[in-house]
Design a protein around this motif. Structure first.
Motif, PDB file in Angstrom:
ATOM      1  N   TRP A  46      -3.273 -14.524 -15.946  1.00 30.05           N
ATOM      2  CA  TRP A  46      -3.421 -13.747 -16.183  1.00 30.05           C
ATOM      3  C   TRP A  46      -4.091 -13.033 -14.597  1.00 30.05           C
ATOM      4  CZ3 TRP A  46      -6.287 -12.899 -21.055  1.00 30.05           C
ATOM      5  CH2 TRP A  46      -6.700 -14.611 -21.400  1.00 30.05           C
ATOM      6  N   GLN A  47      -3.957 -11.499 -15.474  1.00 26.12           N
ATOM      7  CA  GLN A  47      -3.624 -10.168 -14.006  1.00 26.12           C
ATOM      8  C   GLN A  47      -4.789  -9.075 -14.045  1.00 26.12           C
ATOM      9  OE1 GLN A  47       0.166  -8.646 -13.054  1.00 26.12           O
ATOM     10  NE2 GLN A  47      -0.651  -7.811 -11.411  1.00 26.12           N
ATOM     11  N   THR A  48      -4.799  -8.508 -13.135  1.00 28.25           N
ATOM     12  CA  THR A  48      -6.173  -7.524 -13.507  1.00 28.25           C
ATOM     13  C   THR A  48      -5.107  -6.543 -12.713  1.00 28.25           C
ATOM     14  OG1 THR A  48      -7.000  -8.245 -11.753  1.00 28.25           O
ATOM     15  CG2 THR A  48      -8.158  -7.944 -13.168  1.00 28.25           C
ATOM     16  N   VAL A  49      -5.150  -5.274 -13.604  1.00 26.54           N
ATOM     17  CA  VAL A  49      -4.807  -4.304 -12.846  1.00 26.54           C
ATOM     18  C   VAL A  49      -5.344  -3.091 -12.893  1.00 26.54           C
ATOM     19  CG1 VAL A  49      -3.234  -4.170 -14.987  1.00 26.54           C
ATOM     20  CG2 VAL A  49      -2.279  -2.468 -12.755  1.00 26.54           C
ATOM     21  N   ASP A  50      -5.146  -1.962 -12.572  1.00 28.16           N
ATOM     22  CA  ASP A  50      -5.710  -0.717 -13.046  1.00 28.16           C
ATOM     23  C   ASP A  50      -4.971   0.113 -14.035  1.00 28.16           C
ATOM     24  OD1 ASP A  50      -6.480   1.800 -11.983  1.00 28.16           O
ATOM     25  OD2 ASP A  50      -7.130   1.650 -10.419  1.00 28.16           O
ATOM     26  N   ALA A  51      -6.099   0.399 -14.508  1.00 30.36           N
ATOM     27  CA  ALA A  51      -5.627   0.895 -15.894  1.00 30.36           C
ATOM     28  C   ALA A  51      -5.127   2.296 -15.309  1.00 30.36           C
ATOM     29  CB  ALA A  51      -7.011   1.426 -17.219  1.00 30.36           C
ATOM     30  N   ARG A  52      -4.764   3.032 -13.709  1.00 28.63           N
ATOM     31  CA  ARG A  52      -4.755   4.289 -13.906  1.00 28.63           C
ATOM     32  C   ARG A  52      -2.619   3.828 -13.952  1.00 28.63           C
ATOM     33  NH1 ARG A  52      -9.125   6.170  -9.918  1.00 28.63           N
ATOM     34  NH2 ARG A  52      -9.067   3.628  -9.420  1.00 28.63           N
ATOM     35  N   ILE A  53      -2.772   3.048 -13.149  1.00 26.95           N
ATOM     36  CA  ILE A  53      -0.938   3.248 -12.978  1.00 26.95           C
ATOM     37  C   ILE A  53      -0.466   1.614 -14.510  1.00 26.95           C
ATOM     38  CG2 ILE A  53      -1.566   3.154 -11.063  1.00 26.95           C
ATOM     39  CD1 ILE A  53      -1.334   0.034 -10.034  1.00 26.95           C
ATOM     40  N   GLU A  94      11.053   7.050  -1.181  1.00 28.00           N
ATOM     41  CA  GLU A  94      10.530   6.867  -2.069  1.00 28.00           C
ATOM     42  C   GLU A  94       9.705   5.640  -2.056  1.00 28.00           C
ATOM     43  OE1 GLU A  94       8.117   5.883  -6.005  1.00 28.00           O
ATOM     44  OE2 GLU A  94       8.683   8.211  -4.604  1.00 28.00           O
ATOM     45  N   PHE A  95       8.350   5.527  -2.245  1.00 29.18           N
ATOM     46  CA  PHE A  95       7.841   3.962  -1.813  1.00 29.18           C
ATOM     47  C   PHE A  95       6.773   3.907  -2.661  1.00 29.18           C
ATOM     48  CE2 PHE A  95       4.404   0.844  -0.312  1.00 29.18           C
ATOM     49  CZ  PHE A  95       5.546  -0.057  -0.698  1.00 29.18           C
ATOM     50  N   MET A  96       7.229   3.091  -4.040  1.00 24.13           N
ATOM     51  CA  MET A  96       6.873   3.467  -5.529  1.00 24.13           C
ATOM     52  C   MET A  96       4.747   3.278  -5.353  1.00 24.13           C
ATOM     53  SD  MET A  96       6.195   0.979  -8.436  1.00 24.13           S
ATOM     54  CE  MET A  96       5.278   0.678  -7.486  1.00 24.13           C
ATOM     55  N   PHE A  97       4.556   2.493  -4.243  1.00 24.85           N
ATOM     56  CA  PHE A  97       3.210   1.921  -4.429  1.00 24.85           C
ATOM     57  C   PHE A  97       2.765   2.563  -3.453  1.00 24.85           C
ATOM     58  CE2 PHE A  97       5.866  -2.401  -4.656  1.00 24.85           C
ATOM     59  CZ  PHE A  97       5.664  -2.795  -5.900  1.00 24.85           C
ATOM     60  N   THR A  98       3.195   3.941  -3.062  1.00 20.84           N
ATOM     61  CA  THR A  98       2.153   4.845  -2.776  1.00 20.84           C
ATOM     62  C   THR A  98       0.804   5.506  -3.065  1.00 20.84           C
ATOM     63  OG1 THR A  98       4.062   5.596  -0.769  1.00 20.84           O
ATOM     64  CG2 THR A  98       1.739   6.813  -1.452  1.00 20.84           C
ATOM     65  N   ARG A  99       1.269   5.749  -4.205  1.00 24.78           N
ATOM     66  CA  ARG A  99      -0.252   6.273  -5.106  1.00 24.78           C
ATOM     67  C   ARG A  99      -1.153   5.069  -5.418  1.00 24.78           C
ATOM     68  NH1 ARG A  99       4.084  10.056  -8.106  1.00 24.78           N
ATOM     69  NH2 ARG A  99       2.796  12.135  -7.472  1.00 24.78           N
ATOM     70  N   GLY A 139      -4.756   5.080  -3.636  1.00 21.77           N
ATOM     71  CA  GLY A 139      -5.805   5.101  -3.957  1.00 21.77           C
ATOM     72  C   GLY A 139      -5.502   7.469  -3.992  1.00 21.77           C
ATOM     73  N   THR A 140      -4.155   7.385  -3.951  1.00 22.90           N
ATOM     74  CA  THR A 140      -3.901   9.113  -4.473  1.00 22.90           C
ATOM     75  C   THR A 140      -5.002   9.644  -5.314  1.00 22.90           C
ATOM     76  OG1 THR A 140      -2.073   9.081  -5.035  1.00 22.90           O
ATOM     77  CG2 THR A 140      -1.663   8.841  -3.250  1.00 22.90           C
ATOM     78  N   ALA A 141      -5.489  11.257  -4.999  1.00 24.73           N
ATOM     79  CA  ALA A 141      -6.005  12.154  -6.115  1.00 24.73           C
ATOM     80  C   ALA A 141      -4.944  12.109  -7.329  1.00 24.73           C
ATOM     81  CB  ALA A 141      -5.993  13.595  -5.219  1.00 24.73           C
ATOM     82  N   ALA A 199      -3.297   8.486 -11.459  1.00 23.71           N
ATOM     83  CA  ALA A 199      -2.938   8.225 -12.918  1.00 23.71           C
ATOM     84  C   ALA A 199      -1.081   9.498 -13.016  1.00 23.71           C
ATOM     85  CB  ALA A 199      -4.196   9.121 -13.486  1.00 23.71           C
ATOM     86  N   ARG A 200      -0.915   9.896 -12.396  1.00 19.55           N
ATOM     87  CA  ARG A 200       0.528   9.866 -12.514  1.00 19.55           C
ATOM     88  C   ARG A 200       1.211   9.044 -12.970  1.00 19.55           C
ATOM     89  NH1 ARG A 200       4.453  14.254 -13.207  1.00 19.55           N
ATOM     90  NH2 ARG A 200       5.772  13.984 -12.122  1.00 19.55           N
ATOM     91  N   GLN A 201       0.826   7.774 -12.243  1.00 19.12           N
ATOM     92  CA  GLN A 201       1.862   6.506 -12.611  1.00 19.12           C
ATOM     93  C   GLN A 201       1.543   6.572 -14.112  1.00 19.12           C
ATOM     94  OE1 GLN A 201       1.996   3.401  -9.852  1.00 19.12           O
ATOM     95  NE2 GLN A 201       3.783   4.762  -8.482  1.00 19.12           N
ATOM     96  N   HIS A 202       0.209   6.254 -14.619  1.00 18.84           N
ATOM     97  CA  HIS A 202       0.494   6.021 -16.011  1.00 18.84           C
ATOM     98  C   HIS A 202       0.532   7.905 -17.187  1.00 18.84           C
ATOM     99  CE1 HIS A 202      -1.383   5.694 -19.987  1.00 18.84           C
ATOM    100  NE2 HIS A 202      -2.357   7.220 -20.022  1.00 18.84           N
ATOM    101  N   ASP A 203       0.915   8.354 -16.700  1.00 18.58           N
ATOM    102  CA  ASP A 203       1.745   9.391 -17.655  1.00 18.58           C
ATOM    103  C   ASP A 203       2.717   8.856 -17.485  1.00 18.58           C
ATOM    104  OD1 ASP A 203      -0.583  10.584 -17.706  1.00 18.58           O
ATOM    105  OD2 ASP A 203      -0.576  11.792 -15.977  1.00 18.58           O
TER     106      ASP A 203
END
Length: 337
Positions: free
Chosen positions: A102-109, A268-273, A277-279, A282-286
Motif C-alpha cells: 500500500w502506498q500514498t501518492v499525491d493525486a496531482r502527480i 532535468e530532475f523529475m522529482f523537482t516538482r 511543491g512547485t506551483a 499538477a503538470r505531472q498529472h497532465d
C-alpha cells in the motif's frame, strides 16, 4: 502490510541491503490517493537511494518510484479519482516508495493508467516518461527551433529506460530526426525498435559519426549517463546556440567549453516538482494523462524488457544488481506479492 526496505546503505549483494519487512498502513493525506500496489518498475534512482541514504536509527526507508495499482481511498481535496480506479505514477523521492503493498501518492502527480496495457507494462512508464517529456518540452523546448541547426536530437544512451521512451516521444510528437547512441548490437537494435533513425557507437568519438550522416549540426542533445565523458564531443558536434540536457549525476562538469557556441545546459530532475511543491506540480498529472492516451492509441510501445517475478527483497536485490551493472536495456519490472 508487506514492504521491502533498508535501514542502512549497503551493496546490493548484501542480504541486508533490501529486506522483507512489515510496516503499518500509510495514512491518506488530503491531496493523496491510497493505492494498493500491483506492479512496480526499478530505476537507477532506486539503487542510488539504497546505496546512499541513511534512515534514522530504528526506521526503514522504502524505495521505489514507479508503480501501477488500484485506488482504495481518496483524500478530502482530491478530484478526478475514485476508489477502484487503476492509476500509475512515479511518486516523490521524499516519501516512502512503491516497494510496499500500500502506498500514498499525491493525486496531482498520478493519472489513470493506460487501459490497454498490462500492469507490468504500465508500471514501467511513469518515471521515464515524465523525465523524457520534461526534457523535451520543459527544458530543451524543442518546439522552439535553433537557427541554422539540423532539426535533430542526439540521445546518448538510447537503449536505457529514459532513452527508450525519449526516442518514442520524439517520433510520436515531433518532426525531429531521432539519433541514438549505443555500443552493443543488442542495444543498437533496441534503440532502432524504439524509434531511432540513426544509431551511433558511443564507444567511439561521436562528432565524426554525426558529420558522416550529412544532416548538419544537431540542435539538441540529451545525456543520460556519463555526461562528463561525452561533454567534449557534445561541445564539438552541437550546433551554435544549441541546447543540451542531462539527467545523470556527474561528480564534476566543466561547461566552459560550451561558451564559444553559447550552448545552454538544462538539468532535468523529475522529482523537482513534487519535492518542492512547485506551483505547476499538477503538470505531472497532465503529462501522465497524455502519455496514457498515447499508449492506448498505440503511438508508443512498452519499454519493459524483463519481469523478474514477485515483489520481494530477493528479486529486488537482483534488479538493483542488474541496474548497477550498467548493461540493462529498457525497464525491469516486478509484479504481484
Amino acid at each position: 502490510m508487506k514492504a521491502i526496505g533498508f535501514s542502512q546503505p549497503l551493496p546490493a549483494a548484501d542480504p541486508r541491503s533490501l529486506e522483507d519487512i512489515e510496516l503499518p498502513m500509510p495514512v491518506c493525506g488530503e491531496h493523496d490517493l491510497l493505492v494498493q500496489v500491483q506492479a512496480i518498475a526499478v530505476n537507477p534512482a532506486d539503487a542510488k537511494v539504497r546505496a546512499s541514504a541513511r534512515p534514522a536509527p530504528g526506521t526503514w526507508r522504502v524505495p521505489g518510484w514507479d508503480a501501477v495499482g488500484r485506488v482504495h481511498s481518496v483524500g478530502a481535496r482530491v478530484a478526478g479519482f475514485a476508489p477502484g480506479d487503476r492509476v500509475f505514477y512515479a511518486g516523490s523521492i521524499d516519501r516512502q516508495g512503491a516497494y510496499a503493498q500500500w502506498q500514498t501518492v499525491d493525486a496531482r502527480i498520478a493519472a489513470h493508467a493506460p487501459a490497454n496495457w498490462s500492469d507490468e507494462d504500465a508500471a514501467a512508464l511513469p518515471l521515464t516518461a515524465l523525465t523524457a517529456w520534461e526534457v523535451l518540452f520543459d527544458r530543451l523546448r524543442i518546439d522552439v527551433p535553433v537557427a541554422g541547426a539540423a532539426p535533430a536530437i542526439v540521445v546518448i544512451g538510447g537503449a536505457g529506460g529514459v532513452g527508450s521512451i525519449t526516442l518514442q516521444l520524439v517520433r510520436a510528437l515531433t518532426p525531429l530526426t531521432a539519433i541514438a547512441t549505443a555500443s552493443r548490437p543488442q542495444s543498437a537494435d533496441w534503440a532502432r525498435q524504439m524509434g531511432a533513425q540513426h544509431v551511433l557507437d558511443h564507444s567511439q568519438p561521436l562528432a565524426p559519426q554525426l558529420q558522416a550522416l550529412g544532416l548538419g549540426a544537431p540542435a539538441f542533445v540529451l545525456g543520460t549517463a556519463q555526461t562528463e565523458r561525452y561533454l567534449p564531443d557534445i561541445a564539438e558536434f552541437l550546433a551554435p546556440q544549441g541546447r543540451m540536457a542531462l539527467i545523470d549525476d556527474p561528480k564534476a562538469l566543466d561547461i566552459v567549453p560550451l561558451k564559444r557556441k553559447s550552448l545552454s545546459v538544462h538539468w532535468e530532475f523529475m522529482f523537482t516538482r513534487p519535492l518542492l511543491g512547485t506551483a505547476d506540480m499538477a503538470r505531472q498529472h497532465d503529462i501522465l494523462r497524455q502519455v496514457s492516451s498515447l499508449a492506448d492509441q498505440g503511438r508508443i510501445a512498452p519499454t519493459r524488457t524483463r519481469t523478474l517475478g514477485k515483489i520481494n527483497a530477493a528479486n529486488l536485490r537482483q534488479a538493483h544488481a542488474l541496474l548497477e551493472g550498467g548493461q540493462t536495456i529498457g525497464k525491469l519490472v516486478l509484479a504481484g506479492w
